[in-house]
Design an enzyme around this catalytic site. Structure first.
Site, PDB file in Angstrom:
ATOM      1  N   GLY A 131    -128.743 -33.579  92.629  1.00  0.00           N
ATOM      2  CA  GLY A 131    -127.469 -34.248  92.922  1.00  0.00           C
ATOM      3  C   GLY A 131    -126.578 -33.277  93.684  1.00  0.00           C
ATOM      4  O   GLY A 131    -127.054 -32.336  94.318  1.00  0.00           O
ATOM      5  N   ARG A 132    -125.276 -33.518  93.588  1.00  0.00           N
ATOM      6  CA  ARG A 132    -124.338 -32.676  94.365  1.00  0.00           C
ATOM      7  C   ARG A 132    -124.423 -31.209  93.971  1.00  0.00           C
ATOM      8  O   ARG A 132    -124.409 -30.326  94.837  1.00  0.00           O
ATOM      9  CB  ARG A 132    -122.909 -33.193  94.186  1.00  0.00           C
ATOM     10  CG  ARG A 132    -122.614 -34.475  94.949  1.00  0.00           C
ATOM     11  CD  ARG A 132    -121.161 -34.873  94.749  1.00  0.00           C
ATOM     12  NE  ARG A 132    -120.878 -35.058  93.330  1.00  0.00           N
ATOM     13  CZ  ARG A 132    -120.944 -36.225  92.708  1.00  0.00           C
ATOM     14  NH1 ARG A 132    -121.247 -37.322  93.372  1.00  0.00           N
ATOM     15  NH2 ARG A 132    -120.697 -36.319  91.418  1.00  0.00           N
ATOM     16  N   ILE A 133    -124.532 -30.927  92.659  1.00  0.00           N
ATOM     17  CA  ILE A 133    -124.571 -29.521  92.237  1.00  0.00           C
ATOM     18  C   ILE A 133    -125.906 -28.897  92.652  1.00  0.00           C
ATOM     19  O   ILE A 133    -125.952 -27.777  93.169  1.00  0.00           O
ATOM     20  CB  ILE A 133    -124.334 -29.386  90.712  1.00  0.00           C
ATOM     21  CG1 ILE A 133    -122.959 -29.933  90.349  1.00  0.00           C
ATOM     22  CG2 ILE A 133    -124.464 -27.921  90.272  1.00  0.00           C
ATOM     23  CD1 ILE A 133    -122.653 -29.998  88.852  1.00  0.00           C
ATOM     24  N   ARG A 151    -135.071 -37.989  90.612  1.00  0.00           N
ATOM     25  CA  ARG A 151    -135.556 -39.344  90.303  1.00  0.00           C
ATOM     26  C   ARG A 151    -136.092 -39.991  91.560  1.00  0.00           C
ATOM     27  O   ARG A 151    -137.115 -40.633  91.563  1.00  0.00           O
ATOM     28  CB  ARG A 151    -134.436 -40.198  89.721  1.00  0.00           C
ATOM     29  CG  ARG A 151    -134.433 -40.218  88.220  1.00  0.00           C
ATOM     30  CD  ARG A 151    -133.281 -40.994  87.722  1.00  0.00           C
ATOM     31  NE  ARG A 151    -132.040 -40.541  88.362  1.00  0.00           N
ATOM     32  CZ  ARG A 151    -130.829 -40.834  87.939  1.00  0.00           C
ATOM     33  NH1 ARG A 151    -130.672 -41.591  86.899  1.00  0.00           N
ATOM     34  NH2 ARG A 151    -129.749 -40.393  88.558  1.00  0.00           N
ATOM     35  N   ALA A 210    -126.956 -26.894  82.837  1.00  0.00           N
ATOM     36  CA  ALA A 210    -126.684 -28.335  82.901  1.00  0.00           C
ATOM     37  C   ALA A 210    -126.209 -28.829  81.536  1.00  0.00           C
ATOM     38  O   ALA A 210    -125.014 -29.056  81.339  1.00  0.00           O
ATOM     39  CB  ALA A 210    -127.932 -29.063  83.373  1.00  0.00           C
ATOM     40  N   ARG A 211    -127.119 -29.002  80.602  1.00  0.00           N
ATOM     41  CA  ARG A 211    -126.759 -29.440  79.252  1.00  0.00           C
ATOM     42  C   ARG A 211    -127.784 -28.922  78.261  1.00  0.00           C
ATOM     43  O   ARG A 211    -128.987 -28.893  78.543  1.00  0.00           O
ATOM     44  CB  ARG A 211    -126.767 -30.969  79.143  1.00  0.00           C
ATOM     45  CG  ARG A 211    -125.483 -31.654  79.479  1.00  0.00           C
ATOM     46  CD  ARG A 211    -124.347 -31.329  78.487  1.00  0.00           C
ATOM     47  NE  ARG A 211    -123.129 -32.010  78.857  1.00  0.00           N
ATOM     48  CZ  ARG A 211    -122.238 -31.586  79.754  1.00  0.00           C
ATOM     49  NH1 ARG A 211    -122.425 -30.450  80.391  1.00  0.00           N
ATOM     50  NH2 ARG A 211    -121.140 -32.282  80.000  1.00  0.00           N
ATOM     51  N   HIS A 235    -121.168 -21.732  78.043  1.00  0.00           N
ATOM     52  CA  HIS A 235    -120.814 -23.008  78.708  1.00  0.00           C
ATOM     53  C   HIS A 235    -119.569 -22.841  79.585  1.00  0.00           C
ATOM     54  O   HIS A 235    -118.567 -23.548  79.400  1.00  0.00           O
ATOM     55  CB  HIS A 235    -120.631 -24.130  77.676  1.00  0.00           C
ATOM     56  CG  HIS A 235    -120.864 -25.497  78.261  1.00  0.00           C
ATOM     57  ND1 HIS A 235    -121.428 -26.535  77.546  1.00  0.00           N
ATOM     58  CD2 HIS A 235    -120.613 -25.994  79.504  1.00  0.00           C
ATOM     59  CE1 HIS A 235    -121.492 -27.614  78.321  1.00  0.00           C
ATOM     60  NE2 HIS A 235    -121.003 -27.303  79.516  1.00  0.00           N
ATOM     61  N   ILE A 236    -119.670 -21.919  80.540  1.00  0.00           N
ATOM     62  CA  ILE A 236    -118.524 -21.618  81.428  1.00  0.00           C
ATOM     63  C   ILE A 236    -118.822 -21.999  82.880  1.00  0.00           C
ATOM     64  O   ILE A 236    -118.184 -21.493  83.799  1.00  0.00           O
ATOM     65  CB  ILE A 236    -118.128 -20.123  81.358  1.00  0.00           C
ATOM     66  CG1 ILE A 236    -119.348 -19.207  81.642  1.00  0.00           C
ATOM     67  CG2 ILE A 236    -117.498 -19.791  80.017  1.00  0.00           C
ATOM     68  CD1 ILE A 236    -118.992 -17.755  81.891  1.00  0.00           C
ATOM     69  N   GLY A 237    -119.796 -22.890  83.073  1.00  0.00           N
ATOM     70  CA  GLY A 237    -120.232 -23.229  84.431  1.00  0.00           C
ATOM     71  C   GLY A 237    -119.090 -23.556  85.384  1.00  0.00           C
ATOM     72  O   GLY A 237    -119.071 -23.133  86.532  1.00  0.00           O
ATOM     73  N   GLU A 249    -124.425 -26.558  70.477  1.00  0.00           N
ATOM     74  CA  GLU A 249    -123.301 -25.661  70.794  1.00  0.00           C
ATOM     75  C   GLU A 249    -122.170 -25.904  69.795  1.00  0.00           C
ATOM     76  O   GLU A 249    -121.927 -27.051  69.436  1.00  0.00           O
ATOM     77  CB  GLU A 249    -122.775 -25.965  72.211  1.00  0.00           C
ATOM     78  CG  GLU A 249    -123.733 -25.547  73.285  1.00  0.00           C
ATOM     79  CD  GLU A 249    -123.266 -25.966  74.684  1.00  0.00           C
ATOM     80  OE1 GLU A 249    -122.071 -26.285  74.848  1.00  0.00           O
ATOM     81  OE2 GLU A 249    -124.099 -25.961  75.597  1.00  0.00           O
TER      82      GLU A 249
HETATM   83  C1  GLV Z   1    -119.469 -29.404  82.044  1.00  0.00           C
HETATM   84  O1  GLV Z   1    -120.424 -29.110  81.403  1.00  0.00           O
HETATM   85  C2  GLV Z   1    -119.281 -30.681  82.667  1.00  0.00           C
HETATM   86  O2  GLV Z   1    -120.064 -31.605  82.417  1.00  0.00           O
HETATM   87  O3  GLV Z   1    -118.319 -30.811  83.423  1.00  0.00           O
END
Ligand code: GLV
Length: 321
Positions: A155-157, A177, A237-238, A285-287, A267
């Site tokens: 995707g965009r990221i 996908r 991501a997650r 989780h500081i993305g 988390e």
């Molecule tokens: C961070 O994890 C977000 O989904 O923006």
């Protein structure tokens, strides 16, 4: 009368000021996640909520908030929200896409470089007073330049991550996908690959998929075994996309070289097995966490909420009307 809202976590003063122009704001600026029963109580008379991924917005909570019309997450991911339950009650759900793409891609690259060059391990060695001088085979790492990058979720990221790889002259494989059109693939020099090929060939496997039942433990023991022993796994991501216990086992055994992780199962109680490993770089989780981006995310959520409660169309609604 202004519509009433709850802001569940600390946000910037200018965001509260913006919300206050149109809405009656109750906010938790103590910034400790509200206990579920406190959240339920404070939502009882609210028309909208601006929430974070640490807030679980489920059917039981919605049932206790009969006036609720909008749930506006300060995040691009929204797996903390039961979207079908919101839709069933006619509640708009919104997220904060786009504003965090580049910042998150930077963090992914931070993890890639730090993991490849063993940066946190090297710093700990230095801080612990273990450094007695230069030697040829000291803390040998892996090259990022000219390596093969495999991006799962383009995707965009994912595309922002691939764009940075051009400067490192990497080969980029991606799995998605659906295959992207040539206008997107070509400038990124990215080639679509099946998951098996990507896992088997990439030196760096970067996960950039949302969490859902379909992506739960997308990477487990079997997939880690498909990766090269020299390969590195990156997940910003997650949590839950990776089977953390299987990853700890693989890192301990040397099934793969290393991992860089910004997200975890359960988390903030990450599996203590990670802490004993030297070949993992960890961040909490500081993305998206730069001042500019977190402000933009909070303002995006605020604009969504104001629109939803003042007769407008929230720009980032994720469920159909
Ligand atoms: C961070 O994890 C977000 O989904 O923006």
């Amino acid at each position: 009368m202004k519509p009433k809202i709850l802001v569940t976590r600390e946000v910037f003063a200018e965001v509260l000021a913006f919300l206050g122009e149109e809405l009656e704001v109750d906010s938790n600026q103590a910034d400790i996640a509200l206990a579920p029963e406190v959240l339920r109580e404070r939502l009882r008379d609210k028309d909208g909520v601006m929430c974070a991924l640490t807030d679980r917005i489920d059917a039981a909570l919605l049932a206790a908030a009969p006036r609720l019309k909008a749930v506006c997450n300060i995040a691009v991911g929204y797996n903390n929200i039961d979207v079908p339950a919101c839709s069933a009650r006619g509640i708009a759900v919104t997220n904060t896409p786009r504003v965090l793409d580049e910042t998150t891609a930077d963090l992914v690259w931070t993890l890639m470089l730090a993991t490849a060059r063993r940066l946190t391990e090297a710093e700990a060695y230095l801080r612990n007073g273990e450094w007695t001088g230069w030697y040829l085979k000291q803390l040998l790492g892996a090259d990022v330049h000219h390596a093969t990058l495999g991006i799962v979720g383009m995707g965009r990221i994912g595309q922002a991550i691939a764009r940075r790889a051009l400067g490192f002259e990497m080969q980029v494989l991606y799995h998605n996908r659906s295959r992207l059109p040539a206008e997107i693939e070509s400038p990124l020099c990215a080639r679509y690959a099946g998951m098996d090929e990507l896992l088997g060939r990439a030196d760096f496997v970067v996960l950039q998929v949302p969490y859902s039942p379909a992506t739960h433990h997308l990477i487990g023991a079997a997939e880690l075994a498909q990766m090269k022993p020299s390969a590195v796994l990156i997940n910003a991501a997650r949590g839950g996309v990776v089977d953390d216990a299987a990853l700890i086992e693989a890192l301990g055994r040397g099934t793969i070289r290393a991992a860089g992780l910004d997200v975890f199962e359960n988390e903030p109680r990450l599996n203590p097995g990670f802490l004993a490993l030297k070949n993992v770089v960890l961040s909490p989780h500081i993305g998206s966490s730069t001042h500019a981006t977190r402000l933009a995310m909070a303002m995006t959520a605020a604009r969504n909420l104001v629109a939803a409660l003042t007769g407008g169309t929230p720009p980032n609604r994720v469920n159909p009307r």
